[in-house]
Design a protein around this motif. Structure first.
Motif, PDB file in Angstrom:
ATOM      1  N   ALA A   1       9.374  -5.117   0.847  1.00 40.41           N
ATOM      2  CA  ALA A   1      10.564  -4.260   0.903  1.00 40.41           C
ATOM      3  C   ALA A   1      11.678  -4.820   0.028  1.00 40.41           C
ATOM      4  O   ALA A   1      12.332  -4.085  -0.734  1.00 40.41           O
ATOM      5  N   ILE A   2      11.884  -6.128   0.113  1.00 36.65           N
ATOM      6  CA  ILE A   2      12.940  -6.758  -0.688  1.00 36.65           C
ATOM      7  C   ILE A   2      12.605  -6.710  -2.172  1.00 36.65           C
ATOM      8  O   ILE A   2      13.466  -6.405  -3.019  1.00 36.65           O
TER       9      ILE A   2
ATOM     10  N   LEU B   1      13.348  -3.922  -7.682  1.00 36.95           N
ATOM     11  CA  LEU B   1      12.929  -2.965  -8.717  1.00 36.95           C
ATOM     12  C   LEU B   1      13.907  -1.800  -8.788  1.00 36.95           C
ATOM     13  O   LEU B   1      14.279  -1.345  -9.881  1.00 36.95           O
ATOM     14  N   ARG B   2      14.315  -1.305  -7.624  1.00 33.79           N
ATOM     15  CA  ARG B   2      15.287  -0.199  -7.585  1.00 33.79           C
ATOM     16  C   ARG B   2      16.589  -0.578  -8.278  1.00 33.79           C
ATOM     17  O   ARG B   2      17.208   0.238  -8.962  1.00 33.79           O
ATOM     18  N   LEU B   3      16.997  -1.831  -8.097  1.00 32.91           N
ATOM     19  CA  LEU B   3      18.254  -2.319  -8.662  1.00 32.91           C
ATOM     20  C   LEU B   3      18.088  -2.881 -10.078  1.00 32.91           C
ATOM     21  O   LEU B   3      19.040  -3.445 -10.633  1.00 32.91           O
ATOM     22  N   VAL B   4      16.899  -2.711 -10.629  1.00 33.80           N
ATOM     23  CA  VAL B   4      16.575  -3.187 -11.982  1.00 33.80           C
ATOM     24  C   VAL B   4      16.855  -4.687 -12.100  1.00 33.80           C
ATOM     25  O   VAL B   4      17.488  -5.162 -13.050  1.00 33.80           O
ATOM     26  N   SER B   5      16.407  -5.423 -11.090  1.00 34.94           N
ATOM     27  CA  SER B   5      16.548  -6.874 -11.090  1.00 34.94           C
ATOM     28  C   SER B   5      15.189  -7.509 -11.358  1.00 34.94           C
ATOM     29  O   SER B   5      14.158  -7.011 -10.908  1.00 34.94           O
ATOM     30  N   ARG B   6      15.199  -8.613 -12.078  1.00 37.92           N
ATOM     31  CA  ARG B   6      13.958  -9.323 -12.369  1.00 37.92           C
ATOM     32  C   ARG B   6      13.594 -10.337 -11.286  1.00 37.92           C
ATOM     33  O   ARG B   6      12.525 -10.945 -11.330  1.00 37.92           O
TER      34      ARG B   6
ATOM     35  N   LEU C   1      19.117 -12.983  -5.438  1.00 43.09           N
ATOM     36  CA  LEU C   1      18.688 -11.592  -5.329  1.00 43.09           C
ATOM     37  C   LEU C   1      19.867 -10.643  -5.487  1.00 43.09           C
ATOM     38  O   LEU C   1      21.021 -10.998  -5.214  1.00 43.09           O
ATOM     39  N   SER C   2      19.567  -9.426  -5.925  1.00 46.69           N
ATOM     40  CA  SER C   2      20.594  -8.389  -6.049  1.00 46.69           C
ATOM     41  C   SER C   2      20.565  -7.485  -4.825  1.00 46.69           C
ATOM     42  O   SER C   2      19.525  -7.359  -4.158  1.00 46.69           O
TER      43      SER C   2
END
Length: 336
Positions: free
Chosen positions: A143-144, A149-154, A170-171
């Motif tokens: 889930a995290i 991915l939703r927040l376009v974080s690597r 994490l974002s």
């Protein structure tokens, strides 16, 4: 050829064409009253129309009809919201105590969209509560990572190998899965990794500062680490956010007992239980903390308040007296 026959044939073909978009009702996810009892209008012509009908039925607490309409929405070939609808179906079944059908709906939702964050964190919560902590942790982490991915974080985290630094990198935003962060905090407390657990709780509070559950668990984590002032601060915050949170009240009493403030602990217990039970609780927890001499006083008071009722207090008193005698014998042996 008879014109009436031709007309009937044309009408029949037209009916088949208009309904070719929709399959027969799929009953595998349905457990309500017979669908023949529903007095619905004409069949929905689109997925959204069926979903709106389901929403309306759910708003009226008609969960059987809501299930029926939501399931009908799944039957359209061009359906775009299957994963979200399946999540709603799962939630209805879960609220009704049908965990088998709720799990089936959630897993079908993930077949439609493996990164449905709501479904992933709900499965994480369900498996954790059922004692399958490995599965629970796996879905919470998914889930995290889906949220990243939703927040376009690597950034992402891996099961069984999480550090405080990784959590802090994490974002998130207000839609991020706070339940997943809190759930992982609980699991890492169980693993006796309090710093990682506390980092998860703090991250959940960044997402939802009003979460009494995250505050309560953060307080309890500090309590288990012997950090009583920090524990008290977060626990009092949890109670301020939710005055009916009995678990937080219970934790606050434990903190007071750990600080040798038995009277305050008793006052807290008496907010949500009768005096005999509150007195017994103080005595019981004092006994667990290795203070049987102090426990005896409270257990005797519990029995005096309601002797005919408080069998549990009698049993605890007997145990406390045995421990007092054992301690006295141990002291005598050492003196000799």
């Amino acid at each position: 050829m008879n014109k009436n026959i031709i007309l009937c044939a044309v009408l029949f073909l037209g009916a088949c064409s208009s309904n070719s978009e929709q399959h027969a009702f799929e009953s595998d996810l349905y457990d309500g009253r017979p669908i023949e009892t529903f007095k619905t209008d004409t069949a929905p012509t689109t997925e959204l129309e069926a979903i709106k009908r389901g929403d309306s039925a759910l708003k009226s607490n008609n969960t059987d009809l809501a299930l029926y309409e939501y399931i009908r929405s799944l039957e359209f070939k061009s359906a775009e919201y299957r994963d979200k609808t399946l999540f709603t179906i799962g939630r209805i079944h879960q609220s009704r105590g049908n965990l088998e059908l709720s799990e089936r709906a959630y897993l079908l939702a993930l077949e439609e969209n493996p990164n449905n964050i709501q479904v992933l964190q709900q499965l994480g919560s369900n498996y954790s509560k059922q004692g399958d902590v490995e599965q629970g942790e796996s879905y919470f982490i998914r889930a995290i990572n889906a949220d990243q991915l939703r927040l376009v974080s690597r950034e992402k985290i891996e099961q069984g190998n999480v550090t405080v630094k990784e959590i802090q990198e994490l974002s998130s935003d207000k839609q991020s899965p706070a339940l997943a962060y809190t759930g992982l905090g609980v699991l890492y407390d169980v693993k006796t990794q309090p710093k990682v657990a506390q980092a998860f709780y703090e991250y959940a509070l960044n997402i939802n500062p009003k979460s009494s559950k995250a505050l309560m668990n953060l307080g309890y984590s500090h309590y288990m680490s012997g950090e009583y002032e920090e524990a008290k601060r977060y626990t009092l915050d949890a109670i301020e956010k939710d005055g009916n949170n009995e678990k937080a009240q219970n934790n606050l009493a434990l903190i007071y007992l750990a600080q040798d403030d038995s009277q305050r602990a008793l006052n807290v217990f008496m907010r949500f239980m009768e005096a005999p039970e509150a007195l017994n609780n103080v005595g019981y927890f004092l006994m667990l903390q290795g203070k049987p001499e102090k426990a005896v006083t409270y257990l005797q008071q519990a029995i005096d308040k309601k002797p005919s009722y408080y069998k549990v207090a009698n049993e605890n008193l007997e145990r406390a007296l045995l421990e007092v005698r054992a301690n006295s014998a141990d002291v005598a042996t050492r003196v000799q």
